[in-house]
Design a protein around this motif. Structure first.
Motif, PDB file in Angstrom:
ATOM      1  N   LYS A   6       0.809   2.430  -5.389  1.00  0.00           N
ATOM      2  CA  LYS A   6      -0.666   0.978  -4.834  1.00  0.00           C
ATOM      3  C   LYS A   6      -1.607   1.806  -5.845  1.00  0.00           C
ATOM      4  O   LYS A   6      -1.006   3.098  -6.005  1.00  0.00           O
ATOM      5  CB  LYS A   6      -1.500   1.727  -3.269  1.00  0.00           C
ATOM      6  CG  LYS A   6      -2.589   0.775  -3.131  1.00  0.00           C
ATOM      7  CD  LYS A   6      -2.900   1.390  -1.328  1.00  0.00           C
ATOM      8  CE  LYS A   6      -2.859   3.164  -1.048  1.00  0.00           C
ATOM      9  NZ  LYS A   6      -3.714   3.548  -0.639  1.00  0.00           N
ATOM     10  N   PRO A   7      -2.534   1.142  -6.906  1.00  0.00           N
ATOM     11  CA  PRO A   7      -3.176   1.447  -7.477  1.00  0.00           C
ATOM     12  C   PRO A   7      -4.136   2.037  -7.267  1.00  0.00           C
ATOM     13  O   PRO A   7      -4.544   2.272  -5.978  1.00  0.00           O
ATOM     14  CB  PRO A   7      -3.856   0.083  -8.438  1.00  0.00           C
ATOM     15  CG  PRO A   7      -3.080  -0.529  -7.438  1.00  0.00           C
ATOM     16  CD  PRO A   7      -1.996  -0.441  -6.489  1.00  0.00           C
ATOM     17  N   LYS A   8      -4.824   3.142  -8.041  1.00  0.00           N
ATOM     18  CA  LYS A   8      -5.529   4.403  -7.105  1.00  0.00           C
ATOM     19  C   LYS A   8      -6.936   3.276  -6.463  1.00  0.00           C
ATOM     20  O   LYS A   8      -8.319   3.799  -6.210  1.00  0.00           O
ATOM     21  CB  LYS A   8      -6.350   5.447  -8.454  1.00  0.00           C
ATOM     22  CG  LYS A   8      -4.824   6.261  -8.358  1.00  0.00           C
ATOM     23  CD  LYS A   8      -5.748   7.278  -9.802  1.00  0.00           C
ATOM     24  CE  LYS A   8      -4.186   8.175  -9.906  1.00  0.00           C
ATOM     25  NZ  LYS A   8      -4.441   9.612 -10.319  1.00  0.00           N
ATOM     26  N   TRP A   9      -7.263   2.484  -8.040  1.00  0.00           N
ATOM     27  CA  TRP A   9      -8.517   1.828  -7.389  1.00  0.00           C
ATOM     28  C   TRP A   9      -8.496   0.817  -5.495  1.00  0.00           C
ATOM     29  O   TRP A   9      -9.558   0.604  -5.782  1.00  0.00           O
ATOM     30  CB  TRP A   9      -9.282   0.532  -7.926  1.00  0.00           C
ATOM     31  CG  TRP A   9      -7.911  -0.305  -8.568  1.00  0.00           C
ATOM     32  CD1 TRP A   9      -7.077  -0.624  -9.116  1.00  0.00           C
ATOM     33  CD2 TRP A   9      -8.018  -1.392  -7.633  1.00  0.00           C
ATOM     34  NE1 TRP A   9      -6.279  -1.879  -9.222  1.00  0.00           N
ATOM     35  CE2 TRP A   9      -6.507  -2.544  -7.995  1.00  0.00           C
ATOM     36  CE3 TRP A   9      -8.777  -2.063  -6.726  1.00  0.00           C
ATOM     37  CZ2 TRP A   9      -6.617  -3.655  -7.403  1.00  0.00           C
ATOM     38  CZ3 TRP A   9      -8.292  -3.622  -6.075  1.00  0.00           C
ATOM     39  CH2 TRP A   9      -7.328  -4.496  -6.598  1.00  0.00           C
TER      40      TRP A   9
ATOM     41  N   THR B  34     -14.272   1.777 -10.799  1.00  0.00           N
ATOM     42  CA  THR B  34     -13.205   1.094 -10.606  1.00  0.00           C
ATOM     43  C   THR B  34     -12.361   1.269 -12.044  1.00  0.00           C
ATOM     44  O   THR B  34     -11.618   2.396 -12.089  1.00  0.00           O
ATOM     45  CB  THR B  34     -12.349   0.289  -9.721  1.00  0.00           C
ATOM     46  OG1 THR B  34     -12.391  -0.979 -10.594  1.00  0.00           O
ATOM     47  CG2 THR B  34     -12.497  -0.281  -8.560  1.00  0.00           C
TER      48      THR B  34
ATOM     49  N   THR C 237       1.451  -1.086  -0.051  1.00  0.00           N
ATOM     50  CA  THR C 237       0.134  -0.728   0.076  1.00  0.00           C
ATOM     51  C   THR C 237       0.848   1.267  -0.363  1.00  0.00           C
ATOM     52  O   THR C 237       0.330   2.021   0.455  1.00  0.00           O
ATOM     53  CB  THR C 237      -1.117  -0.288   1.170  1.00  0.00           C
ATOM     54  OG1 THR C 237      -0.316  -0.103   2.243  1.00  0.00           O
ATOM     55  CG2 THR C 237      -2.103  -1.054   1.024  1.00  0.00           C
TER      56      THR C 237
ATOM     57  N   ASN D 239      -8.107   2.359  -2.621  1.00  0.00           N
ATOM     58  CA  ASN D 239      -8.441   2.900  -2.312  1.00  0.00           C
ATOM     59  C   ASN D 239     -10.610   3.477  -2.667  1.00  0.00           C
ATOM     60  O   ASN D 239     -11.247   3.345  -2.009  1.00  0.00           O
ATOM     61  CB  ASN D 239      -8.249   4.708  -2.030  1.00  0.00           C
ATOM     62  CG  ASN D 239      -6.953   4.471  -1.185  1.00  0.00           C
ATOM     63  OD1 ASN D 239      -6.862   3.704  -0.376  1.00  0.00           O
ATOM     64  ND2 ASN D 239      -6.089   5.310  -1.668  1.00  0.00           N
ATOM     65  N   VAL D 240     -10.565   3.258  -3.719  1.00  0.00           N
ATOM     66  CA  VAL D 240     -12.115   3.246  -4.027  1.00  0.00           C
ATOM     67  C   VAL D 240     -12.380   1.971  -3.620  1.00  0.00           C
ATOM     68  O   VAL D 240     -13.679   2.651  -2.728  1.00  0.00           O
ATOM     69  CB  VAL D 240     -11.879   4.117  -5.769  1.00  0.00           C
ATOM     70  CG1 VAL D 240     -13.379   3.939  -6.775  1.00  0.00           C
ATOM     71  CG2 VAL D 240     -11.382   4.313  -6.034  1.00  0.00           C
TER      72      VAL D 240
END
Length: 267
Positions: free
Chosen positions: A162-165, A190, A158, A167-168
């Protein structure tokens, strides 16, 4: 500013277990306000009943049953308790325990832990402490090491890359999950392919999607089980389970106890 010694909290401590470098306490909070202070040792707080606000240098956290906080020993904070019966379970960790059992730890400062897998491990530690038998010590230590291991592994995934998806997805599941959530919905929110989401979900969350959602539902029940006015049927509905039988099955799967056994343990 006051420093609290190991095993000392503002309230009535009803149980203390002294283990090998760990101090485990069960405390009823009796002060409406506790001024700025810090503790001799780093420690976790798992809220069992009631509500308390914790204010540190950067944020205000409202803690209800199932909330899990980590405090490093040098971090100051103060507390405001709601006018209800409030109780916390604490595990204080001496530096010698850290050096003996942990090669790495990324926990610093004051931190609210939202991961349901880790919260359920602390729920099990509370249940172990309530047993108060000769196996409790090794049970609590092993569960605590599992918690640290999980936190370390997920923290490595994390970081800045870390990919934005991630946290989404976390926001959707924690704030708006329900029985109608679907893989198609999550993928649409996402913008990633469902196969990619399924493949990488466990890398960042430590388990598959269905298990994560079930754990969140069980975690939500922690706030309602202490309240005797709620029947198991009521709690099942409020937490999004299909029925009471499904709730009981999931609760036992993730905690090792039936819901009524846990309610009895609290009271």
């Amino acid at each position: 500013m006051q420093q609290l010694a190991g095993g000392q909290f503002f309230g009535e401590t009803t149980k203390t277990l002294l283990l090998n470098g760990l101090t485990v306490t069960d405390t009823v909070y009796t002060h409406d306000k506790v001024d700025w202070h810090y503790h001799e040792h780093a420690y976790f707080t798992f809220i069992l009943q009631g509500c308390v606000k914790e204010i540190n240098k950067t944020e205000t956290l409202t803690c209800t049953p199932g909330s899990l906080l980590f405090h490093n020993w040098q971090e100051p904070h103060y507390n405001l308790k709601a006018p209800v019966y409030t109780r916390g379970f604490h595990i204080e960790i001496e530096d010698r325990w850290m050096k003996q059992f942990l090669e790495n730890t990324t926990l610093e400062g004051n931190r609210c832990i939202s991961d349901p897998s880790v919260k359920l491990l602390f729920h099990k530690m509370f249940c172990e402490s309530a047993m108060s038998d000769k196996e409790s010590a090794i049970g609590i230590e092993s569960l605590l090491l599992q918690a640290f291991s999980h936190l370390y592994l997920t923290s490595n995934n994390t970081g800045a890359h870390k990919p934005k998806w991630v946290n989404v997805i976390r926001e959707i599941l924690h704030d708006g999950y329900n029985d109608n959530i679907s893989l198609t919905t999550l993928a649409g929110e996402t913008g990633i392919h469902p196969a990619h989401l399924c493949r990488d979900f466990s890398k960042y969350f430590g388990c598959n999607i269905s298990a994560y959602i079930r754990m969140l539902k069980v975690q939500r029940s922690f706030a309602l089980l202490p309240l005797k006015k709620y029947s198991l049927a009521n709690i099942s509905y409020e937490c999004g389970f299909a029925d009471q039988s499904h709730f009981i099955k999931c609760f036992k799967m993730y905690t090792g106890l039936r819901p009524l056994a846990y309610r009895k343990l609290l009271h």
